[in-house]
Write a protein that holds these residues in place. Sequence first.
Motif, PDB file in Angstrom:
ATOM      1  N   PRO A  43      40.629 -55.846 -34.399  1.00  0.00           N
ATOM      2  CA  PRO A  43      39.862 -54.614 -34.370  1.00  0.00           C
ATOM      3  C   PRO A  43      39.618 -54.077 -35.775  1.00  0.00           C
ATOM      4  CG  PRO A  43      42.150 -54.138 -33.868  1.00  0.00           C
ATOM      5  CD  PRO A  43      42.039 -55.633 -34.040  1.00  0.00           C
ATOM      6  N   ARG A  45      38.968 -50.322 -37.552  1.00  0.00           N
ATOM      7  CA  ARG A  45      39.015 -48.874 -37.307  1.00  0.00           C
ATOM      8  C   ARG A  45      37.694 -48.184 -37.598  1.00  0.00           C
ATOM      9  NH1 ARG A  45      40.278 -46.517 -42.353  1.00  0.00           N
ATOM     10  NH2 ARG A  45      40.751 -48.118 -43.881  1.00  0.00           N
ATOM     11  N   THR A  48      35.369 -50.284 -34.120  1.00  0.00           N
ATOM     12  CA  THR A  48      35.875 -50.499 -32.757  1.00  0.00           C
ATOM     13  C   THR A  48      35.873 -49.233 -31.904  1.00  0.00           C
ATOM     14  OG1 THR A  48      37.171 -52.398 -33.501  1.00  0.00           O
ATOM     15  CG2 THR A  48      37.792 -51.411 -31.396  1.00  0.00           C
ATOM     16  N   PRO A  49      36.304 -48.065 -32.412  1.00  0.00           N
ATOM     17  CA  PRO A  49      36.289 -46.873 -31.552  1.00  0.00           C
ATOM     18  C   PRO A  49      34.896 -46.542 -31.015  1.00  0.00           C
ATOM     19  CG  PRO A  49      37.674 -46.468 -33.458  1.00  0.00           C
ATOM     20  CD  PRO A  49      36.951 -47.773 -33.713  1.00  0.00           C
ATOM     21  N   LEU A  52      33.959 -49.114 -28.351  1.00  0.00           N
ATOM     22  CA  LEU A  52      34.657 -48.841 -27.091  1.00  0.00           C
ATOM     23  C   LEU A  52      34.009 -47.678 -26.344  1.00  0.00           C
ATOM     24  CD1 LEU A  52      38.365 -49.278 -28.217  1.00  0.00           C
ATOM     25  CD2 LEU A  52      37.080 -50.762 -26.654  1.00  0.00           C
ATOM     26  N   GLN A  81      45.298 -50.478 -36.681  1.00  0.00           N
ATOM     27  CA  GLN A  81      44.526 -51.482 -35.952  1.00  0.00           C
ATOM     28  C   GLN A  81      45.282 -51.968 -34.724  1.00  0.00           C
ATOM     29  OE1 GLN A  81      41.751 -52.922 -39.632  1.00  0.00           O
ATOM     30  NE2 GLN A  81      43.573 -54.126 -39.271  1.00  0.00           N
ATOM     31  N   GLU A  83      47.144 -50.013 -32.928  1.00  0.00           N
ATOM     32  CA  GLU A  83      46.859 -48.952 -31.945  1.00  0.00           C
ATOM     33  C   GLU A  83      45.495 -49.180 -31.304  1.00  0.00           C
ATOM     34  OE1 GLU A  83      47.273 -45.051 -33.649  1.00  0.00           O
ATOM     35  OE2 GLU A  83      49.245 -45.548 -34.495  1.00  0.00           O
ATOM     36  N   LEU A  84      44.519 -49.605 -32.098  1.00  0.00           N
ATOM     37  CA  LEU A  84      43.184 -49.900 -31.544  1.00  0.00           C
ATOM     38  C   LEU A  84      43.239 -51.070 -30.575  1.00  0.00           C
ATOM     39  CD1 LEU A  84      40.759 -49.551 -34.576  1.00  0.00           C
ATOM     40  CD2 LEU A  84      40.804 -48.176 -32.506  1.00  0.00           C
ATOM     41  N   GLU A  87      44.441 -49.796 -27.437  1.00  0.00           N
ATOM     42  CA  GLU A  87      43.370 -49.007 -26.811  1.00  0.00           C
ATOM     43  C   GLU A  87      42.353 -49.912 -26.118  1.00  0.00           C
ATOM     44  OE1 GLU A  87      41.264 -45.565 -25.685  1.00  0.00           O
ATOM     45  OE2 GLU A  87      43.286 -45.774 -26.498  1.00  0.00           O
ATOM     46  N   ILE A  88      42.023 -51.034 -26.740  1.00  0.00           N
ATOM     47  CA  ILE A  88      41.109 -52.005 -26.117  1.00  0.00           C
ATOM     48  C   ILE A  88      41.647 -52.414 -24.760  1.00  0.00           C
ATOM     49  CG2 ILE A  88      40.239 -54.372 -26.281  1.00  0.00           C
ATOM     50  CD1 ILE A  88      40.131 -53.932 -29.369  1.00  0.00           C
TER      51      ILE A  88
END
Length: 132
Positions: A43, A45, A48-49, A52, A81, A83-84, A87-88
């Motif tokens: 990912p 930062r 990616t957010p 998503l 990343q 954490e991302l 999240e994915i």
Amino acid sequence: MPQPGPSDLPAQPKPPLAAYGGGRIIEGSTPHRLIYFTFDDGPDRRTTPLLLDRLDAVGVKATFFLTAGRIANSSGIERLQAELAREIVARGHAIGNHTVDHLQLPLLTDAEAIEQVVRAERIFDRVLGFHP
């Protein structure tokens, strides 16, 4: 009657994804209408957010091929990343193994390629609780 030459034929429209130069369209038969979205080497930062959020807005799921070295948790950016990556998964997307370092596998020995995949699996297990 003479056959039309190439300049006589109407221009063919470009495929809808032609603007995505590195993308690939694969056609085949399936009983369902299907588009498979994959994203490579994240990912990130910065992107990616938003990606998503956009996928959620239209109810689309995708597969994210993640480079495990980007989420190894050994630096502050890698922790963000990681954490991302979680999240994915939390948003229902699939994760694919894109090795540790995003090396070109055909250029590696078999042992080196296997090591890239196995090391990535270990990182995914540690960070995500599973490996792809």
